[in-house]
Design an enzyme around this catalytic site. Structure first.
Site: not given
Ligand code: GP9
Ligand code: MN
Length: 623
Positions: A297, A412, A471
């Site tokens: 991200t 996620h 992302d």
């Molecule tokens: C954590 C979220 C997830 O704050 O942005 O992060 P990632 O694991 O997708 O990089």
């Molecule tokens: Mn992410």
């Protein structure tokens, strides 16, 4: 017969056990692609060479100390292997030093960590147990060599290492110079030598800032000005279409384009977004690629804010948060925008608090700005629906026009959610991750639909444009088998690259010329594109991306590992494919992809130099 007559020194036994164990782990627990017998041979030899390198040092120790040394080095070595395996299951990648120092992230990963453990991981420690046991017996498995013997034993180390390096260079010329791909390194020199290499690189990059001077930035400036389309700012009729409007930028976690129009047992996974992308008030770029690497991200944020490439190792948010940048929030601040970020996670995750401060965001609404209860959270924390709902009051308090970035979290890895909150069935495949993926995607889709309504209710919708962007990928290569089942075709290199497409939509309330655009674009283009839509002139900016609406834009999107997509070709892992058909261009592959490949490498290199050398401190963006 006395047992000592049979004995094999423990350091030799440990080398064999540890080396062969490591080979089996590479071969059957990691998912390394082995293309020929030579690669297989190197994969077998390098763990034995590495193990010998570590264990043979023991001959220099006093016999009593030797046993202790072997016990601990075999344990530490196995732990390194094991931790890399866990990391690999999540990221299809190996640990680098910058990633190691992202300690806060590790703490937040506990939930995922357990799902990444497999029962057979115990096997990694079998030889350690045996070495531990033998070293405590009275078998006299130590060795006491005369000096010449010690030197000879050590000389073998260098022979093995040199042999390994020669084989590796034969297999992969320039392996150590290019090193974009950690998998090649690990396959060829093994995970331990790879870590030594990584540590050397780390030291080198630290030295680079100290040694950098202003001269290099002018070369990069000339390259960028030469390859950027002329007058890009005013080059389409969309210039200034969102002038003085608020920008609500939503970074949608782990969303890949294959979710669009997908159905599970007759139910759409993302009905709201499916509809939104085809509406007349939305411009959707269907061939938009994420370009992130280890920084996930944070890399996507970095690319969008700076139109620079992320680093091949670690997250720039961590490694270079103190650099000089000309970031999107700074540019917008100067144009009278209030800038903020909304993300209901720990503020130091990805070092965001430090980086956001440096690049000029006025506010960061982190976890502490939200009411997080057991009822409104699962997975990584606050559910997206509650997140948006609770954000509205803060959004209303912004001075207009504002630029606000929202980062969702529910969808996620490992994508697990309470079944009573799921409005779609799980998929049915060998991958639990993919099976769950559709449920959390559906949840986020519903949350976004509600958010649009909440913006309308709050009177913010009409005066804003809403940008939605994915992302990075959510389903790693580790799940290729299940992915092939879902897609109904094999996931080869070409398909893998095509799977890196993520959403990019610009939703403009009241706009009527919305369309689905086919251009090959990526995260690197977001900054110039947004500035174009907002009618903000930024002609002295140094960006690797272009305004997506410009006809003269450069025609390729580079991935961090050196793969690329152009209008005509998809290039990855040394293979050039026809973008239209996905067919390999065997004979002409060198000619067809080579010129673009050279530019890709050049750009990644320039971008790295800017970051490592902190070169923007030598450039005046306001000239
Ligand atoms: C954590 C979220 C997830 O704050 O942005 O992060 P990632 O694991 O997708 O990089
Ligand atoms: Mn992410």
């Amino acid at each position: 017969m006395h047992i000592s007559k049979l004995r094999m020194p423990l350091f030799i036994l440990a080398t064999l056990l540890f080396g062969i164990k490591t080979y089996f782990v590479y071969r059957f627990m990691f998912d390394l692609s082995i293309e020929n017998a030579m690669q297989e041979f190197i994969l077998f030899v390098n763990p034995i060479a590495s193990a010998y390198l570590i264990f043979a040092i023991s001959v220099w120790l006093k016999p009593k100390k030797q046993m202790k040394y072997l016990r601990w080095t075999s344990l530490i070595g196995s732990l390194i292997l094991f931790l890399n395996l866990i990391f690999y299951r999540n990221f299809t990648d190996f640990i680098t030093i910058p990633v190691l120092f992202q300690g806060n992230n590790a703490a937040d990963l506990t939930g995922s960590f357990l799902t990444l453990l497999h029962l057979e991981d115990v096997l990694i420690f079998l030889d350690v147990a045996l070495i531990w046991y033998l070293s405590k017996q009275k078998f006299n498995l130590d060795v006491s060599l005369p000096k010449r013997g010690k030197i000879a034993a050590t000389a073998v180390t260098f022979l093995l290492l040199a042999g390994n390096v020669v084989l590796a260079e034969m297999e992969r010329p320039m392996l150590f110079v290019r090193a974009f791909d950690r998998e090649y390194l690990v396959k060829n020199i093994g995970i331990y030598n790879y870590h030594i290499y990584d540590a050397t690189m780390q030291t080198k990059t630290k030295a680079q800032r100290v040694l950098a001077d202003g001269s290099e930035i002018s070369e990069i400036e000339s390259y960028l000005k030469e390859h950027s389309p002329d007058g890009q700012q005013k080059s389409s009729d969309l210039y200034g279409v969102a002038e003085d409007k608020n920008v609500i930028f939503v970074s949608v976690e782990s969303f890949q384009n294959f979710l669009f129009d997908a159905e599970i047992n007759g139910t759409e996974a993302t009905p709201f977004l499916n509809d939104l992308k085809e509406r007349k008030d939305t411009i959707w770029f269907k061939n938009f690629y994420h370009q992130t690497a280890q920084g996930k991200t944070s890399d996507s944020e970095f690319i969008v804010e700076n139109s620079l490439y992320p680093l091949g190792r670690g997250s720039v948010y961590f490694t270079h948060a103190q650099n000089e940048y000309n970031s999107l929030p700074e540019v917008l601040n100067e144009d009278g925008y209030e800038t903020s970020v909304f993300h209901a996670n720990n503020k130091s995750f990805w070092n965001r608090d430090v980086m956001y401060d440096n690049i000029g965001y006025d506010q960061f609404y982190d976890e502490q700005s939200y009411q997080v209860t057991p009822e409104n959270s699962f997975g990584w924390g606050l559910e997206d629906k509650a997140f948006f709902e609770q954000s509205i009051k803060y959004l209303q308090s912004q001075k207009q026009p504002f630029y606000s970035k929202f980062i969702t979290l529910t969808h996620h890895f490992p994508f697990e959610m309470p079944q009573d909150k799921a409005n779609i069935d799980q998929y049915d495949s060998g991958s639990k991750t993919l099976n769950h993926y559709f449920q959390t995607a559906r949840y986020t889709d519903e949350a976004l639909e509600q958010f649009f309504q909440q913006l309308k209710d709050a009177g913010l919708y009409e005066d804003s444009i809403i940008v939605l962007m994915g992302d990075h990928y959510g389903i790693s290569e580790f799940h290729n088998k299940a992915m092939s089942q879902f897609l109904g075709k094999e996931v080869d290199g070409y398909e893998h690259v095509q799977l890196q497409r993520v959403p990019f939509m610009v939703h403009i309330p009241g706009y009527e010329n919305g369309e689905i655009r086919e251009e090959v674009v990526g995260q690197i283009d977001v900054k110039p594109t947004l500035l174009h839509l907002l009618g903000i002139d930024n002609k002295n900016d140094l960006t690797f991306g272009d305004n997506m609406f410009d006809e003269n834009r450069k025609d390729f999107i580079a991935m961090r590992d050196g793969s690329f997509v152009s209008e005509d070709y998809v290039f990855t892992n040394g293979t050039c494919y026809d973008r239209e058909s996905g067919e390999q261009r065997v004979e002409e592959k060198a000619e067809a992809c080579q010129p673009i490949k050279e530019r890709v490498d050049q750009e990644l290199n320039y971008s790295d130099n800017i970051i490592y050398g902190d070169l923007f401190r030598f450039y005046n963006f306001k000239q």
